[in-house]
Design an enzyme around this catalytic site. Structure first.
Site, mmCIF file in Angstrom:
data_model
loop_
_atom_site.group_PDB
_atom_site.id
_atom_site.type_symbol
_atom_site.label_atom_id
_atom_site.label_comp_id
_atom_site.label_asym_id
_atom_site.label_seq_id
_atom_site.Cartn_x
_atom_site.Cartn_y
_atom_site.Cartn_z
ATOM 1 C CD GLU A 169 -6.451 18.144 -39.498
ATOM 2 O OE1 GLU A 169 -6.431 17.743 -40.660
ATOM 3 O OE2 GLU A 169 -5.487 18.725 -38.965
ATOM 4 C CD GLN A 187 -9.366 17.805 -44.878
ATOM 5 O OE1 GLN A 187 -8.701 18.799 -45.107
ATOM 6 N NE2 GLN A 187 -10.070 17.679 -43.774
ATOM 7 C CG ASP A 194 -7.562 15.030 -42.450
ATOM 8 O OD1 ASP A 194 -7.041 13.963 -42.108
ATOM 9 O OD2 ASP A 194 -8.684 15.381 -42.081
ATOM 10 N N GLY A 210 9.823 32.924 -35.256
ATOM 11 C CA GLY A 210 11.112 33.137 -35.906
ATOM 12 C C GLY A 210 11.946 34.096 -35.074
ATOM 13 N N GLY A 211 12.988 34.629 -35.659
ATOM 14 C CA GLY A 211 13.872 35.517 -34.911
ATOM 15 C C GLY A 211 13.356 36.947 -34.823
HETATM 16 N N1 CAO Z 1 -16.344 -2.284 -50.703
HETATM 17 C C1 CAO Z 1 -16.410 -3.030 -49.589
HETATM 18 N N2 CAO Z 1 -15.934 -2.647 -48.388
HETATM 19 C C2 CAO Z 1 -15.374 -1.434 -48.341
HETATM 20 C C3 CAO Z 1 -15.258 -0.603 -49.449
HETATM 21 C C4 CAO Z 1 -15.781 -1.073 -50.686
HETATM 22 N N3 CAO Z 1 -15.708 -0.351 -51.798
HETATM 23 N N4 CAO Z 1 -14.650 0.547 -49.070
HETATM 24 C C5 CAO Z 1 -14.384 0.428 -47.754
HETATM 25 N N5 CAO Z 1 -14.823 -0.761 -47.304
HETATM 26 C C6 CAO Z 1 -14.709 -1.306 -45.949
HETATM 27 C C7 CAO Z 1 -13.298 -1.445 -45.506
HETATM 28 O O1 CAO Z 1 -12.707 -2.587 -46.053
HETATM 29 C C8 CAO Z 1 -13.482 -1.548 -43.998
HETATM 30 O O2 CAO Z 1 -13.885 -2.862 -43.667
HETATM 31 P P1 CAO Z 1 -13.154 -3.725 -42.484
HETATM 32 O O3 CAO Z 1 -13.258 -2.890 -41.270
HETATM 33 O O4 CAO Z 1 -13.978 -4.968 -42.449
HETATM 34 O O5 CAO Z 1 -11.765 -3.955 -42.892
HETATM 35 C C9 CAO Z 1 -14.694 -0.645 -43.754
HETATM 36 O O6 CAO Z 1 -15.248 -0.385 -45.037
HETATM 37 C C10 CAO Z 1 -14.410 0.654 -43.072
HETATM 38 O O7 CAO Z 1 -13.268 1.306 -43.589
HETATM 39 P P2 CAO Z 1 -12.384 2.204 -42.647
HETATM 40 O O8 CAO Z 1 -11.984 1.386 -41.472
HETATM 41 O O9 CAO Z 1 -11.295 2.847 -43.362
HETATM 42 O O10 CAO Z 1 -13.440 3.351 -42.233
HETATM 43 P P3 CAO Z 1 -13.831 3.882 -40.769
HETATM 44 O O11 CAO Z 1 -15.015 4.758 -41.013
HETATM 45 O O12 CAO Z 1 -14.001 2.787 -39.801
HETATM 46 O O13 CAO Z 1 -12.582 4.762 -40.347
HETATM 47 C C11 CAO Z 1 -10.925 6.495 -40.601
HETATM 48 C C12 CAO Z 1 -12.353 6.020 -40.938
HETATM 49 C C13 CAO Z 1 -10.665 7.757 -41.419
HETATM 50 C C14 CAO Z 1 -10.834 6.811 -39.116
HETATM 51 C C15 CAO Z 1 -9.913 5.383 -40.983
HETATM 52 O O14 CAO Z 1 -10.124 5.037 -42.336
HETATM 53 C C16 CAO Z 1 -8.460 5.777 -40.783
HETATM 54 O O15 CAO Z 1 -7.956 5.814 -39.665
HETATM 55 N N6 CAO Z 1 -7.758 6.028 -41.892
HETATM 56 C C17 CAO Z 1 -6.330 6.318 -41.876
HETATM 57 C C18 CAO Z 1 -6.038 7.692 -41.363
HETATM 58 C C19 CAO Z 1 -6.754 8.766 -42.157
HETATM 59 O O16 CAO Z 1 -6.644 8.898 -43.357
HETATM 60 N N7 CAO Z 1 -7.450 9.612 -41.428
HETATM 61 C C20 CAO Z 1 -7.933 10.854 -41.995
HETATM 62 C C21 CAO Z 1 -9.337 10.824 -42.297
HETATM 63 S S1 CAO Z 1 -9.813 12.466 -42.727
HETATM 64 O O17 CAO Z 1 -9.949 13.240 -41.257
#
Ligand code: CAO
Length: 421
Positions: free
Chosen positions: A146, A24, A175, A253-254
């Site tokens: 979030e 998001q 988000d 607020g106030g």
């Molecule tokens: N091709 C190949 N690999 C890909 C890819 C693509 N097109 N797109 C993503 N990947 C890989 C990433 O490189 C990552 O690999 P590694 O772990 O080996 O580096 C893997 O997919 C997972 O990506 P991620 O770590 O971002 O995803 P997750 O599901 O593990 O975590 C989230 C999700 C949201 C918790 C994390 O991305 C995060 O903390 N983001 C920053 C904060 C944020 O935006 N949070 C809000 C999310 S909305 O509530």
């Protein structure tokens, strides 16, 4: 852009965004930029895509509302950025685009081989914008969603009632709030690049965004050192601890405010109205609720005198509002200039004609799901019209974008056979 805009120019026409966002926070940011006219190229993993495509599905095998409502006006290219051919395409995209936006877990882009240093080598004008859960510090490596941001940014500890646990809010302040901040950072960096010729890194941390939105609570934390917070429901009978307490529905607020029941509250969970007892309209409010005697009574005539009796005052207001619907209360109080607002349900908002007329709520048609409602651009500009277009299907624009990047048919076929796209 479709024909509906009649060739109108938009603020970010010509800006190319390499959109590496998912879920998001990041998608909110790039969707806004797309509404302002940027060409947003969403890079998604082949066969999988943004995980939200499949989350909270209301219809089988159709992109979820979660996805469609956050990815309007974008193009989708599938790319395995961990394969050699995929990396080559990504490098071309970095050369081609003005802005890279990502919200991966910390370090993910570096692990793909695209560190900030490397990106600057490929394209020194590139603006590299990230959402992360936390800024530099003890939590910088954590993954964040979030509600974690709401809890660590000061929102949960200050939301809810004094006798209950901390509460998260339905507003996606961590988000969508962070996505908004990031969008502002990006357009500001684009503006600076006009003079400097250089790109830069832009970081919006979710904890920082939530704390920024809780600014008035940090104000109150400092006021606490100088005595009780008189506008809080804990005053004068309750106690204050070391930290800002939860203030229920107090206004912050106030001017004291509270949510009071309206006619039908026994069966309708949203038959409530928010009323603010602004000092300037105190006399009018007294007359409206039939308490004319309070206008001159020294126990009620000044804001200071009223504060210790604020609960009783809102109980009395409520005895009056309970005899009327929330819309009747609005109709009675609005002409008197008394600030108030009905508690509107999502059903009422979805059906509200004025929100449709302004494009704040928009009906969109989608090839596999049919018609659905979405929230349109909340920022209206007189010279940059917004048209909300449906979200892309997974990889819908892969070939089109690869051709634009200069790849030939044979290279595209080879990349597909390799699983790179
Ligand atoms: N091709 C190949 N690999 C890909 C890819 C693509 N097109 N797109 C993503 N990947 C890989 C990433 O490189 C990552 O690999 P590694 O772990 O080996 O580096 C893997 O997919 C997972 O990506 P991620 O770590 O971002 O995803 P997750 O599901 O593990 O975590 C989230 C999700 C949201 C918790 C994390 O991305 C995060 O903390 N983001 C920053 C904060 C944020 O935006 N949070 C809000 C999310 S909305 O509530």
């Amino acid at each position: 852009m479709s024909d509906a805009l009649n060739g109108a120019v938009r603020a970010l026409d010509g800006v190319r965004i390499l959109d590496f966002t998912h879920v998001q926070s990041g998608p909110t940011c790039t969707q806004l930029l797309a509404w302002f006219g940027a060409d947003v190229i969403k890079v998604e993993r082949p066969g999988v895509g943004d995980p939200t495509r499949g989350q909270l599905r209301d219809l089988p095998d159709v992109d979820s509302l979660y996805f469609t409502m956050l990815n309007h006006n974008k193009r989708s290219i599938t790319l395995n950025t961990k394969s050699e051919k995929g990396k080559a395409v990504l490098e071309r995209l970095v050369e081609h685009c003005d802005v890279l936006v990502e919200n991966f877990a910390p370090g993910a882009l570096d692990r793909m081989g695209f560190s900030w240093e490397r990106i600057q080598e490929i394209n020194p004008r590139m603006i590299y914008a990230s959402v992360k859960g936390f800024g530099p510090g003890p939590y910088e490596d954590l993954k964040v969603y979030e509600n974690v941001a709401q809890c660590t940014g000061g929102s949960a500890s200050t939301t809810g009632f004094d006798d209950g646990p901390p509460m998260v809010t339905g507003s996606q302040i961590g988000d969508t709030g962070t996505g908004l901040n990031l969008a502002l950072g990006i357009v500001t960096a684009l503006y600076q690049r006009e003079r400097s010729g250089r790109g830069q890194r832009v970081l919006a941390a979710m904890q920082d965004t939530v704390l920024n939105l809780c600014r008035v609570k940090l104000r109150d934390q400092q006021r606490l050192a100088h005595g009780p917070l008189k506008e809080y429901p804990q005053y004068p009978n309750g106690t204050f601890g070391e930290a800002v307490p939860r203030a229920g529905n107090a206004s912050g607020g106030g001017q004291p405010g509270w949510i009071v029941k309206c006619k039908g509250w026994e069966t309708d969970p949203n038959a409530y109205v928010y009323v603010i007892t602004q000092a300037a309209i105190w006399g009018k409010l007294c007359k409206a609720i039939g308490k004319d005697e309070w206008i001159e009574d020294p126990d009620f005539a000044t804001p200071e005198a009223r504060l210790p009796k604020i609960e009783h005052i809102f109980d009395t207001i409520e005895a009056w509002t309970k005899t009327r619907t929330k819309f009747d209360v609005m109709a009675a109080l609005n002409p008197l200039g008394i600030p108030c607002g009905p508690i509107l349900s999502m059903k009422e908002l979805a059906e509200e004609p004025s929100l449709r007329a302004t494009g704040t709520v928009v009906e969109v048609d989608h090839p596999t799901r049919g018609k659905y409602l979405t929230v349109g651009n909340p920022i209206k500009m007189s010279d940059s019209p917004t048209e909300v277009l449906r979200s892309p299907l997974l990889g819908e624009h892969t070939d089109e974008i690869l051709h634009e990047l200069g790849f030939g048919d044979n290279e595209i076929t080879a990349a597909r056979e390799d699983g790179a796209i």
